[in-house]
Write a protein that holds these residues in place. Sequence first.
Motif, mmCIF file in Angstrom:
data_model
loop_
_atom_site.group_PDB
_atom_site.id
_atom_site.type_symbol
_atom_site.label_atom_id
_atom_site.label_comp_id
_atom_site.label_asym_id
_atom_site.label_seq_id
_atom_site.Cartn_x
_atom_site.Cartn_y
_atom_site.Cartn_z
ATOM 1 N N ARG A 27 0.444 -1.094 -0.236
ATOM 2 C CA ARG A 27 -0.336 0.004 0.061
ATOM 3 C C ARG A 27 0.928 0.419 0.378
ATOM 4 O O ARG A 27 0.244 2.463 -0.166
ATOM 5 C CB ARG A 27 -0.706 -0.414 1.338
ATOM 6 C CG ARG A 27 -2.564 -0.831 1.230
ATOM 7 C CD ARG A 27 -3.184 -0.573 0.360
ATOM 8 N NE ARG A 27 -4.262 -1.368 -0.248
ATOM 9 C CZ ARG A 27 -5.170 -0.775 0.041
ATOM 10 N NH1 ARG A 27 -5.724 -0.024 -0.916
ATOM 11 N NH2 ARG A 27 -6.647 -1.664 -0.713
ATOM 12 N N PRO B 90 2.702 4.288 -1.533
ATOM 13 C CA PRO B 90 2.991 4.412 -2.467
ATOM 14 C C PRO B 90 4.655 4.586 -3.425
ATOM 15 O O PRO B 90 5.748 4.711 -2.621
ATOM 16 C CB PRO B 90 2.372 6.242 -2.507
ATOM 17 C CG PRO B 90 1.774 6.646 -1.614
ATOM 18 C CD PRO B 90 2.054 4.980 -0.768
ATOM 19 N N ASP B 91 4.664 4.169 -4.673
ATOM 20 C CA ASP B 91 5.579 4.319 -5.337
ATOM 21 C C ASP B 91 6.755 5.727 -5.666
ATOM 22 O O ASP B 91 7.585 5.670 -5.364
ATOM 23 C CB ASP B 91 6.024 4.172 -6.808
ATOM 24 C CG ASP B 91 5.122 4.675 -7.653
ATOM 25 O OD1 ASP B 91 4.728 6.070 -7.121
ATOM 26 O OD2 ASP B 91 4.970 4.561 -8.663
ATOM 27 N N TRP C 62 -4.372 7.499 -4.599
ATOM 28 C CA TRP C 62 -3.883 6.443 -3.467
ATOM 29 C C TRP C 62 -4.408 4.854 -3.718
ATOM 30 O O TRP C 62 -4.167 3.890 -3.844
ATOM 31 C CB TRP C 62 -3.000 7.380 -2.441
ATOM 32 C CG TRP C 62 -2.826 5.872 -1.660
ATOM 33 C CD1 TRP C 62 -1.194 5.485 -1.482
ATOM 34 C CD2 TRP C 62 -3.401 5.008 -0.495
ATOM 35 N NE1 TRP C 62 -1.824 4.112 -0.443
ATOM 36 C CE2 TRP C 62 -2.548 4.651 0.437
ATOM 37 C CE3 TRP C 62 -4.960 5.706 0.465
ATOM 38 C CZ2 TRP C 62 -2.756 3.705 1.347
ATOM 39 C CZ3 TRP C 62 -4.954 4.611 1.656
ATOM 40 C CH2 TRP C 62 -3.880 4.368 2.656
ATOM 41 N N THR D 27 -2.926 1.964 -4.908
ATOM 42 C CA THR D 27 -2.544 0.210 -4.584
ATOM 43 C C THR D 27 -3.285 -0.827 -4.455
ATOM 44 O O THR D 27 -3.186 -1.342 -3.801
ATOM 45 C CB THR D 27 -2.028 0.625 -3.700
ATOM 46 O OG1 THR D 27 -2.992 1.660 -2.529
ATOM 47 C CG2 THR D 27 -0.651 2.496 -3.677
ATOM 48 N N ARG E 113 -1.754 -3.862 -6.394
ATOM 49 C CA ARG E 113 -0.432 -4.673 -6.305
ATOM 50 C C ARG E 113 -0.554 -6.052 -5.687
ATOM 51 O O ARG E 113 -0.935 -6.434 -4.485
ATOM 52 C CB ARG E 113 0.170 -3.367 -5.452
ATOM 53 C CG ARG E 113 0.760 -2.651 -6.336
ATOM 54 C CD ARG E 113 1.128 -1.491 -5.517
ATOM 55 N NE ARG E 113 1.396 -0.466 -5.738
ATOM 56 C CZ ARG E 113 1.771 0.396 -5.342
ATOM 57 N NH1 ARG E 113 2.244 0.744 -4.130
ATOM 58 N NH2 ARG E 113 2.305 1.799 -5.904
#
Length: 191
Positions: free
Chosen positions: A38, A40-41, A165, A169, A172
Amino acid sequence: MLNFPNIPRLIGYLLAVVLSVPAGWLLAADATDELLVRVPDSANAVALVNVDGLFKSKLGVKQSWSRRYYIDYANGLAAFPPTVQTAILAAKIDAATISPEWELGLVRLKQPFSMKKLAEKEATALDKVEGHSLVASERRAFFIELRPQTVAVTNHQNRQDVARWLRGTHDRSQPAISDYLREALIGAGAT
Protein backbone atom coordinates in the motif's frame (compact mmCIF):
# COMPACT_ATOMS: atom_id res chain seq x y z
CA MET A 1 -9.80 2.90 19.32
CA LEU A 2 -7.18 4.61 17.21
CA ASN A 3 -6.02 7.91 18.60
CA PHE A 4 -3.45 9.53 16.34
CA PRO A 5 -2.78 13.03 17.73
CA ASN A 6 -1.17 14.00 14.44
CA ILE A 7 0.89 12.38 11.73
CA PRO A 8 4.21 14.14 12.56
CA ARG A 9 3.99 13.01 16.20
CA LEU A 10 3.25 9.44 15.11
CA ILE A 11 6.12 9.41 12.64
CA GLY A 12 8.45 10.98 15.19
CA TYR A 13 7.52 8.37 17.76
CA LEU A 14 8.01 5.42 15.43
CA LEU A 15 11.27 6.79 14.07
CA ALA A 16 12.51 7.15 17.65
CA VAL A 17 11.59 3.51 18.25
CA VAL A 18 13.28 2.40 15.02
CA LEU A 19 16.47 4.28 15.81
CA SER A 20 16.67 3.06 19.39
CA VAL A 21 16.32 -0.71 18.93
CA PRO A 22 18.52 -3.35 17.34
CA ALA A 23 17.73 -3.87 13.66
CA GLY A 24 16.86 -7.52 14.23
CA TRP A 25 13.61 -6.44 15.88
CA LEU A 26 12.35 -4.87 12.68
CA LEU A 27 10.21 -6.93 10.35
CA ALA A 28 11.66 -8.21 7.11
CA ALA A 29 9.94 -6.69 4.12
CA ASP A 30 7.86 -9.58 2.81
CA ALA A 31 7.06 -8.96 -0.86
CA THR A 32 3.44 -9.96 -0.25
CA ASP A 33 2.95 -7.98 2.96
CA GLU A 34 -0.45 -6.32 2.80
CA LEU A 35 0.85 -3.13 4.38
CA LEU A 36 3.97 -2.66 2.31
CA VAL A 37 2.12 -3.01 -1.01
CA ARG A 38 0.00 0.00 0.00
CA VAL A 39 3.03 2.31 0.18
CA PRO A 40 3.04 4.67 -2.84
CA ASP A 41 5.96 4.32 -5.25
CA SER A 42 6.86 7.98 -4.67
CA ALA A 43 7.84 7.24 -1.04
CA ASN A 44 11.46 8.04 -0.22
CA ALA A 45 11.28 7.29 3.51
CA VAL A 46 9.85 4.13 5.06
CA ALA A 47 9.95 2.67 8.57
CA LEU A 48 8.58 -0.82 9.23
CA VAL A 49 8.15 -1.84 12.87
CA ASN A 50 6.97 -5.04 14.49
CA VAL A 51 5.46 -3.38 17.57
CA ASP A 52 4.25 -6.67 19.00
CA GLY A 53 7.74 -8.14 18.52
CA LEU A 54 9.29 -5.26 20.45
CA PHE A 55 7.06 -5.98 23.45
CA LYS A 56 7.84 -9.73 23.26
CA SER A 57 11.60 -9.31 22.83
CA LYS A 58 13.93 -10.25 25.70
CA LEU A 59 14.60 -6.60 26.50
CA GLY A 60 10.94 -5.68 26.09
CA VAL A 61 9.85 -8.40 28.52
CA LYS A 62 12.67 -7.63 30.96
CA GLN A 63 11.79 -3.93 31.06
CA SER A 64 7.99 -4.46 30.90
CA TRP A 65 7.58 -2.35 27.78
CA SER A 66 4.07 -3.66 27.12
CA ARG A 67 2.78 -2.77 30.60
CA ARG A 68 4.50 0.61 30.56
CA TYR A 69 3.12 1.32 27.11
CA TYR A 70 -0.48 0.73 28.26
CA ILE A 71 0.10 3.23 31.08
CA ASP A 72 1.72 5.76 28.73
CA TYR A 73 -1.15 5.40 26.25
CA ALA A 74 -3.76 5.86 28.99
CA ASN A 75 -1.95 9.03 30.07
CA GLY A 76 -1.82 10.41 26.52
CA LEU A 77 1.96 9.97 26.19
CA ALA A 78 1.94 7.30 23.47
CA ALA A 79 1.12 8.08 19.86
CA PHE A 80 -0.87 4.97 19.00
CA PRO A 81 -2.87 2.35 20.92
CA PRO A 82 -1.33 -0.82 22.35
CA THR A 83 -3.53 -2.82 19.97
CA VAL A 84 -1.15 -1.99 17.10
CA GLN A 85 0.70 -5.13 16.02
CA THR A 86 2.65 -3.85 13.02
CA ALA A 87 3.21 -0.32 11.76
CA ILE A 88 4.62 1.15 8.57
CA LEU A 89 5.34 4.82 8.22
CA ALA A 90 6.05 6.18 4.79
CA ALA A 91 6.59 9.67 3.45
CA LYS A 92 7.76 11.62 0.48
CA ILE A 93 10.32 14.07 1.82
CA ASP A 94 11.20 17.13 -0.25
CA ALA A 95 15.01 17.13 -0.23
CA ALA A 96 15.22 20.91 -0.65
CA THR A 97 13.03 21.78 2.34
CA ILE A 98 13.41 18.56 4.35
CA SER A 99 9.65 18.59 4.85
CA PRO A 100 7.14 15.94 3.85
CA GLU A 101 4.94 16.36 0.80
CA TRP A 102 2.75 13.59 2.21
CA GLU A 103 2.88 11.11 5.09
CA LEU A 104 1.18 7.76 5.49
CA GLY A 105 0.83 5.48 8.49
CA LEU A 106 -0.37 1.91 7.97
CA VAL A 107 -1.18 -0.26 10.98
CA ARG A 108 -2.26 -3.81 11.50
CA LEU A 109 -4.22 -4.15 14.73
CA LYS A 110 -4.53 -7.12 17.06
CA GLN A 111 -8.32 -6.75 17.05
CA PRO A 112 -11.00 -5.02 14.98
CA PHE A 113 -12.17 -1.56 15.95
CA SER A 114 -15.11 0.64 15.08
CA MET A 115 -14.73 3.27 12.38
CA LYS A 116 -18.14 4.55 13.49
CA LYS A 117 -16.80 5.26 16.98
CA LEU A 118 -13.76 6.94 15.47
CA ALA A 119 -16.05 9.19 13.42
CA GLU A 120 -18.00 10.05 16.58
CA LYS A 121 -14.81 10.84 18.46
CA GLU A 122 -13.65 13.07 15.59
CA ALA A 123 -17.11 14.71 15.48
CA THR A 124 -17.51 13.96 11.80
CA ALA A 125 -19.44 11.61 9.55
CA LEU A 126 -18.34 8.15 8.54
CA ASP A 127 -17.89 8.21 4.78
CA LYS A 128 -16.77 5.90 1.97
CA VAL A 129 -14.04 6.26 -0.63
CA GLU A 130 -13.23 3.55 -3.19
CA GLY A 131 -15.31 1.11 -1.12
CA HIS A 132 -13.40 1.76 2.12
CA SER A 133 -14.72 3.40 5.28
CA LEU A 134 -13.17 6.84 5.71
CA VAL A 135 -13.09 9.37 8.53
CA ALA A 136 -11.89 12.85 7.61
CA SER A 137 -10.45 14.49 10.70
CA GLU A 138 -10.25 18.21 11.28
CA ARG A 139 -6.64 17.53 12.26
CA ARG A 140 -5.79 17.35 8.55
CA ALA A 141 -5.80 13.58 8.47
CA PHE A 142 -7.82 10.86 6.77
CA PHE A 143 -8.39 7.52 8.51
CA ILE A 144 -9.16 4.69 6.09
CA GLU A 145 -10.15 1.14 7.01
CA LEU A 146 -8.40 -1.08 4.48
CA ARG A 147 -9.56 -4.31 6.14
CA PRO A 148 -11.21 -5.05 9.50
CA GLN A 149 -7.87 -4.94 11.36
CA THR A 150 -5.87 -2.81 8.94
CA VAL A 151 -6.07 0.98 9.00
CA ALA A 152 -4.30 3.79 7.18
CA VAL A 153 -3.92 7.38 8.32
CA THR A 154 -2.65 9.95 5.87
CA ASN A 155 -2.32 13.67 5.40
CA HIS A 156 -2.89 13.59 1.64
CA GLN A 157 -4.27 16.96 0.55
CA ASN A 158 -7.84 15.89 -0.23
CA ARG A 159 -10.22 12.98 -0.81
CA GLN A 160 -9.27 12.84 -4.50
CA ASP A 161 -5.63 12.19 -3.54
CA VAL A 162 -6.77 9.50 -1.11
CA ALA A 163 -8.94 7.89 -3.82
CA ARG A 164 -6.04 7.96 -6.32
CA TRP A 165 -3.74 6.34 -3.75
CA LEU A 166 -6.29 3.61 -2.97
CA ARG A 167 -6.90 2.87 -6.67
CA GLY A 168 -3.18 2.88 -7.41
CA THR A 169 -2.38 0.32 -4.72
CA HIS A 170 -5.55 -1.79 -4.72
CA ASP A 171 -4.47 -4.65 -7.01
CA ARG A 172 -0.76 -4.69 -6.24
CA SER A 173 0.81 -7.98 -5.34
CA GLN A 174 4.33 -6.58 -4.90
CA PRO A 175 5.60 -3.46 -3.12
CA ALA A 176 6.32 -0.55 -5.48
CA ILE A 177 8.88 1.24 -3.32
CA SER A 178 12.37 1.80 -4.67
CA ASP A 179 14.83 -1.08 -4.70
CA TYR A 180 17.02 0.89 -2.30
CA LEU A 181 14.27 1.19 0.34
CA ARG A 182 13.19 -2.42 -0.16
CA GLU A 183 16.75 -3.72 0.28
CA ALA A 184 17.22 -1.55 3.37
CA LEU A 185 14.05 -2.96 4.94
CA ILE A 186 14.96 -6.56 4.07
CA GLY A 187 18.54 -6.06 5.29
CA ALA A 188 17.39 -4.58 8.59
CA GLY A 189 15.14 -7.58 9.25
CA ALA A 190 17.86 -10.07 8.39
CA THR A 191 20.36 -8.99 11.04
